[in-house]
Enzyme design. Structure first.
Site, PDB file in Angstrom:
ATOM      1  N   TYR A  51      -4.748  -7.453 -12.535  1.00  0.00           N
ATOM      2  CA  TYR A  51      -3.373  -7.286 -12.067  1.00  0.00           C
ATOM      3  C   TYR A  51      -2.390  -8.162 -12.839  1.00  0.00           C
ATOM      4  O   TYR A  51      -1.322  -8.487 -12.326  1.00  0.00           O
ATOM      5  CB  TYR A  51      -3.296  -7.570 -10.566  1.00  0.00           C
ATOM      6  CG  TYR A  51      -3.709  -6.395  -9.702  1.00  0.00           C
ATOM      7  CD1 TYR A  51      -3.072  -5.154  -9.820  1.00  0.00           C
ATOM      8  CD2 TYR A  51      -4.697  -6.522  -8.736  1.00  0.00           C
ATOM      9  CE1 TYR A  51      -3.432  -4.081  -9.007  1.00  0.00           C
ATOM     10  CE2 TYR A  51      -5.059  -5.453  -7.921  1.00  0.00           C
ATOM     11  CZ  TYR A  51      -4.410  -4.236  -8.069  1.00  0.00           C
ATOM     12  OH  TYR A  51      -4.756  -3.174  -7.258  1.00  0.00           O
ATOM     13  N   GLU A 128      -8.826  -0.501 -18.047  1.00  0.00           N
ATOM     14  CA  GLU A 128      -9.421  -0.825 -16.740  1.00  0.00           C
ATOM     15  C   GLU A 128     -10.896  -0.412 -16.675  1.00  0.00           C
ATOM     16  O   GLU A 128     -11.727  -1.158 -16.154  1.00  0.00           O
ATOM     17  CB  GLU A 128      -8.600  -0.153 -15.631  1.00  0.00           C
ATOM     18  CG  GLU A 128      -7.216  -0.776 -15.480  1.00  0.00           C
ATOM     19  CD  GLU A 128      -6.295  -0.031 -14.527  1.00  0.00           C
ATOM     20  OE1 GLU A 128      -5.149  -0.467 -14.371  1.00  0.00           O
ATOM     21  OE2 GLU A 128      -6.711   0.997 -13.940  1.00  0.00           O
TER      22      GLU A 128
HETATM   23  P1  DAT Z   1      -0.182   1.062  -7.083  1.00  0.00           P
HETATM   24  O1  DAT Z   1      -1.402   0.397  -6.480  1.00  0.00           O
HETATM   25  O2  DAT Z   1       0.298   2.219  -6.254  1.00  0.00           O
HETATM   26  O3  DAT Z   1      -0.365   1.402  -8.540  1.00  0.00           O
HETATM   27  P2  DAT Z   1       1.503  -1.153  -7.987  1.00  0.00           P
HETATM   28  O4  DAT Z   1       0.806  -1.042  -9.304  1.00  0.00           O
HETATM   29  O5  DAT Z   1       2.996  -1.150  -7.985  1.00  0.00           O
HETATM   30  O6  DAT Z   1       1.024  -0.007  -6.986  1.00  0.00           O
HETATM   31  O7  DAT Z   1       1.053  -2.499  -7.247  1.00  0.00           O
HETATM   32  C1  DAT Z   1      -0.296  -2.913  -7.300  1.00  0.00           C
HETATM   33  C2  DAT Z   1      -0.689  -3.408  -5.946  1.00  0.00           C
HETATM   34  O8  DAT Z   1       0.084  -4.572  -5.615  1.00  0.00           O
HETATM   35  C3  DAT Z   1      -0.439  -2.440  -4.802  1.00  0.00           C
HETATM   36  O9  DAT Z   1      -1.462  -1.481  -4.670  1.00  0.00           O
HETATM   37  C4  DAT Z   1      -0.366  -3.359  -3.624  1.00  0.00           C
HETATM   38  C5  DAT Z   1       0.334  -4.586  -4.208  1.00  0.00           C
HETATM   39  N1  DAT Z   1       1.784  -4.519  -3.979  1.00  0.00           N
HETATM   40  C6  DAT Z   1       2.679  -3.766  -4.679  1.00  0.00           C
HETATM   41  N2  DAT Z   1       3.912  -3.927  -4.202  1.00  0.00           N
HETATM   42  C7  DAT Z   1       3.810  -4.797  -3.159  1.00  0.00           C
HETATM   43  C8  DAT Z   1       4.725  -5.391  -2.241  1.00  0.00           C
HETATM   44  N3  DAT Z   1       6.035  -5.107  -2.294  1.00  0.00           N
HETATM   45  N4  DAT Z   1       4.225  -6.262  -1.307  1.00  0.00           N
HETATM   46  C9  DAT Z   1       2.917  -6.554  -1.251  1.00  0.00           C
HETATM   47  N5  DAT Z   1       1.995  -6.048  -2.097  1.00  0.00           N
HETATM   48  C10 DAT Z   1       2.434  -5.179  -3.031  1.00  0.00           C
END
Ligand code: DAT
Ligand code: MG
Length: 140
Positions: A51, A128
């Site tokens: 991440y 990944e």
């Molecule tokens: P996705 O998992 O749909 O690809 P992302 O890449 O934007 O979403 O974010 C990765 C992960 O981080 C997501 O599955 C959960 C966490 N996350 C994202 N936005 C968040 C927020 N606003 N508050 C808490 N956790 C969050």
């Protein structure tokens, strides 16, 4: 369209509730094939690397701790247009905004604990997959 591979994680909130089979059934019913799969515990280093794109976000520490909080199932999914199809099957990141019939609508508890991960592009899928699987562990 081309046959693609995407990387999936069944996250700790889902393994804790014994949902691996239910989620796999949704994946297979969608037509995607599970061509690699293993149940592991992610290390802090693995979670931080995985991440890294979110390392400056306020939720990063929480996200890493959550991914380490229990077993996960890492998978490679294969099929025509697999990356976009799995994103559609997962539903929106925030489960309260996820469409009916999606994994997150059916199973996810919150935006932080949202049951599944899926790659967002061809390039990230390759990175990944390579983080968690050797080539000979993927059997298409
Ligand atoms: P996705 O998992 O749909 O690809 P992302 O890449 O934007 O979403 O974010 C990765 C992960 O981080 C997501 O599955 C959960 C966490 N996350 C994202 N936005 C968040 C927020 N606003 N508050 C808490 N956790 C969050
Ligand atoms: Mg993402």
């Amino acid at each position: 369209m081309a046959v693609e591979r995407t990387f999936s994680i069944i996250k700790p909130d889902a393994t804790a509730r014994n949902l691996t089979g239910a989620i796999n059934a949704m994946i297979e019913q969608s037509g995607l094939r599970i061509v690699a799969q293993k149940r592991i515990r992610i290390t802090r280093e693995q979670a931080q690397t995985f991440y890294a794109v979110h390392s400056q976000r306020p939720f990063f520490g929480e996200l890493v701790d959550f991914m380490m909080s229990g077993p996960v199932v890492v998978q490679v999914l294969e099929g025509e247009n697999a990356i976009a199809r799995y994103r559609e099957l997962m539903g929106a990141t925030d489960p309260s905004k996820a469409a009916e019939g999606t994994i997150r609508k059916a199973h996810a508890a919150s935006i932080g604990e949202n049951s599944v991960h899926g790659s967002d592009a061809v390039e990230t899928a390759a990175i990944e997959i390579a983080q968690f699987f050797a080539g000979n562990e993927i059997v298409g």
